[in-house]
Write a protein that holds these residues in place. Structure first.
Motif, PDB file in Angstrom:
ATOM      1  N   VAL A  95      11.299  -1.301   0.545  1.00  6.27           N
ATOM      2  CA  VAL A  95      12.508  -1.193   1.373  1.00  6.27           C
ATOM      3  C   VAL A  95      12.215  -1.647   2.806  1.00  6.27           C
ATOM      4  N   THR A  96      11.135  -1.165   3.356  1.00  7.51           N
ATOM      5  CA  THR A  96      10.757  -1.489   4.740  1.00  7.51           C
ATOM      6  C   THR A  96       9.246  -1.607   4.828  1.00  7.51           C
ATOM      7  N   THR A  97       8.784  -2.468   5.691  1.00  5.69           N
ATOM      8  CA  THR A  97       7.342  -2.480   5.982  1.00  5.69           C
ATOM      9  C   THR A  97       7.157  -2.449   7.487  1.00  5.69           C
ATOM     10  N   GLN A  98       6.078  -1.818   7.912  1.00  4.05           N
ATOM     11  CA  GLN A  98       5.690  -1.847   9.320  1.00  4.05           C
ATOM     12  C   GLN A  98       4.259  -2.377   9.371  1.00  4.05           C
ATOM     13  N   HIS A  99       4.046  -3.378  10.209  1.00  2.00           N
ATOM     14  CA  HIS A  99       2.716  -3.982  10.314  1.00  2.00           C
ATOM     15  C   HIS A  99       2.079  -3.584  11.634  1.00  2.00           C
TER      16      HIS A  99
ATOM     17  N   GLY B  22      -3.986  -4.423  11.200  1.00  2.00           N
ATOM     18  CA  GLY B  22      -3.940  -4.832   9.788  1.00  2.00           C
ATOM     19  C   GLY B  22      -3.349  -3.771   8.872  1.00  2.00           C
ATOM     20  N   THR B  23      -3.120  -2.575   9.386  1.00  2.00           N
ATOM     21  CA  THR B  23      -2.517  -1.518   8.568  1.00  2.00           C
ATOM     22  C   THR B  23      -1.054  -1.882   8.263  1.00  2.00           C
ATOM     23  N   VAL B  24      -0.658  -1.663   7.033  1.00  2.00           N
ATOM     24  CA  VAL B  24       0.740  -1.930   6.656  1.00  2.00           C
ATOM     25  C   VAL B  24       1.306  -0.669   6.012  1.00  2.00           C
ATOM     26  N   LYS B  25       2.381  -0.205   6.558  1.00  2.00           N
ATOM     27  CA  LYS B  25       3.023   0.971   5.984  1.00  2.00           C
ATOM     28  C   LYS B  25       4.278   0.525   5.242  1.00  2.00           C
ATOM     29  N   CYS B  26       4.422   0.959   3.997  1.00  2.00           N
ATOM     30  CA  CYS B  26       5.570   0.522   3.185  1.00  2.00           C
ATOM     31  C   CYS B  26       6.396   1.729   2.765  1.00  2.00           C
TER      32      CYS B  26
ATOM     33  N   VAL C 220       9.263   6.887  -1.291  1.00  2.00           N
ATOM     34  CA  VAL C 220       7.955   7.408  -0.890  1.00  2.00           C
ATOM     35  C   VAL C 220       7.285   6.387   0.027  1.00  2.00           C
ATOM     36  N   GLU C 221       6.228   6.836   0.660  1.00  2.00           N
ATOM     37  CA  GLU C 221       5.470   5.934   1.533  1.00  2.00           C
ATOM     38  C   GLU C 221       4.111   5.621   0.925  1.00  2.00           C
ATOM     39  N   ALA C 222       3.626   4.412   1.227  1.00  2.00           N
ATOM     40  CA  ALA C 222       2.250   4.048   0.887  1.00  2.00           C
ATOM     41  C   ALA C 222       1.702   3.272   2.076  1.00  2.00           C
TER      42      ALA C 222
END
Ligand code: SF4
Length: 337
Positions: free
Chosen positions: A66-70, A74-78, A88-90
């Protein structure tokens, strides 16, 4: 029917019952392990297979991103949405030893830890084994990177969903599929004591982390309600039995919260509690949550805490702050949406 929910034997039997040869199970498992999930991309599996009566509903289902934050590091939160709409988040993270993902085991959480954004609205539901596997595959697709290490430390209490967690571990460990080594998997619990023993028997090679966050039982009950059901003394006893039985070192996660658990008296209690144990302490500067009043101390304080523990013979590190420029605290992105 989500293939990702099935252990190899289950998939093989399902295919055979539909009158198709069992070797197709190896092909499917192999493709999925490589991240190939669409039937038309599985080149050695004929179209007729997917159209067989009984197999028409068989698919590898991935959650939608749905959304990603970069983050700059290099960490990517989805934020991932499951088929029924729950999210949920990964979090994908890069380390020297490889790429790691922190996955969720439940949508929401009923453990109610006072400093945590994930549990703010309680538990929505457990995730299935295939949904946990789907988090890995969806994030690999999104980032274009291969993941070698898995940490079950996102939203949810994994031991509150133990049957599905166990099945997930067996599926991703299967040499016919993903073949992910047990030692590359870490599971974190807030302290469901009866399950710790079972976990040690079932998965002695999987790393165990305990969310400790306080070394005094009364204070721990104030920030972690689970401590009222399984008090600190029982938890530490279970951890001692676990290390004796498995010979494995436990990681204790200790989030440093300003004026709550970060002064000298807390340090003394923590070192007394863990003295002589086969363990490692991971100090985590608190990721502040806007809706909560808890504040993070300085990184210097965390380093002082670490040095003091080390001087007392307890191995300790301060967790690298990854993704500090995005909504790094677990549950924040989901809560926002
Ligand atoms: S810290 Fe973990 S166990 Fe506690 S409420 Fe948050 S997700 Fe649940």
């Amino acid at each position: 029917m989500n293939i990702l929910d099935l252990e190899f034997k289950e998939l093989e039997n399902f295919i055979k019952e539909a009158g198709q040869p069992g070797f197709r199970a190896s092909q499917l498992y192999g493709w999925i392990a490589k991240g190939v999930t669409e039937p038309e991309d599985m080149r050695n599996v004929p179209k007729a297979f997917w159209e067989t009566e009984g197999l028409k509903e068989l698919r590898a289902e991935l959650p939608d991103v749905v959304t990603t934050q970069h983050s700059e590091d290099g960490t990517v939160k989805c934020l991932l949405r499951m088929k029924d709409g729950c999210s949920v988040e990964a979090v994908f993270m890069k380390y020297k030893y490889g790429n790691s993902i922190c996955i969720s085991s439940q949508a929401g959480c009923r453990m109610g830890c006072a400093f945590c954004a994930s549990g703010m609205n309680g538990l929505e539901r457990d995730l299935t084994p295939g949904e946990m596997y789907g988090e890995i595959l969806a994030v690999e697709k999104e980032t274009g990177e291969k993941i070698s290490h898995i940490v079950v430390m996102g939203t949810g209490e994994p031991f509150d969903n133990y049957e599905n967690l166990s099945k997930f571990i067996r599926i991703i460990n299967d040499p016919k599929g993903r073949n992910l080594g047990m030692r590359n998997i870490t599971v974190s619990t807030c302290g469901l004591v009866p399950v710790i023993e079972r976990f040690g028997d079932d998965f002695p090679q999987v790393n165990l982390a305990i969310s400790l966050h306080a070394a005094d039982s009364r204070e721990r009950s104030e920030i972690m309600p689970v401590n009222r059901a399984y008090p600190l003394e029982e938890l530490i006893e279970a951890c001692r039995r676990y290390t004796e039985k498995t010979g494995r070192r436990i990681t204790f996660e200790y989030t440093l919260i300003k004026d709550v658990n970060d002064d000298k008296k807390h340090l003394d209690k923590l070192s007394d509690l863990l003295k002589g144990m086969l363990c490692h302490v991971n100090l985590i500067p608190l990721n502040e949550v806007k809706e909560k009043s808890f504040r993070s101390g300085t990184r210097e304080r965390a380093q002082e805490f670490r040095d003091a523990l080390e001087n007392r013979g307890i191995p300790a590190t301060v967790r690298r702050e990854l993704g500090s420029d995005i909504d790094a605290a677990c549950g924040q992105l989901r809560a926002k949406k």
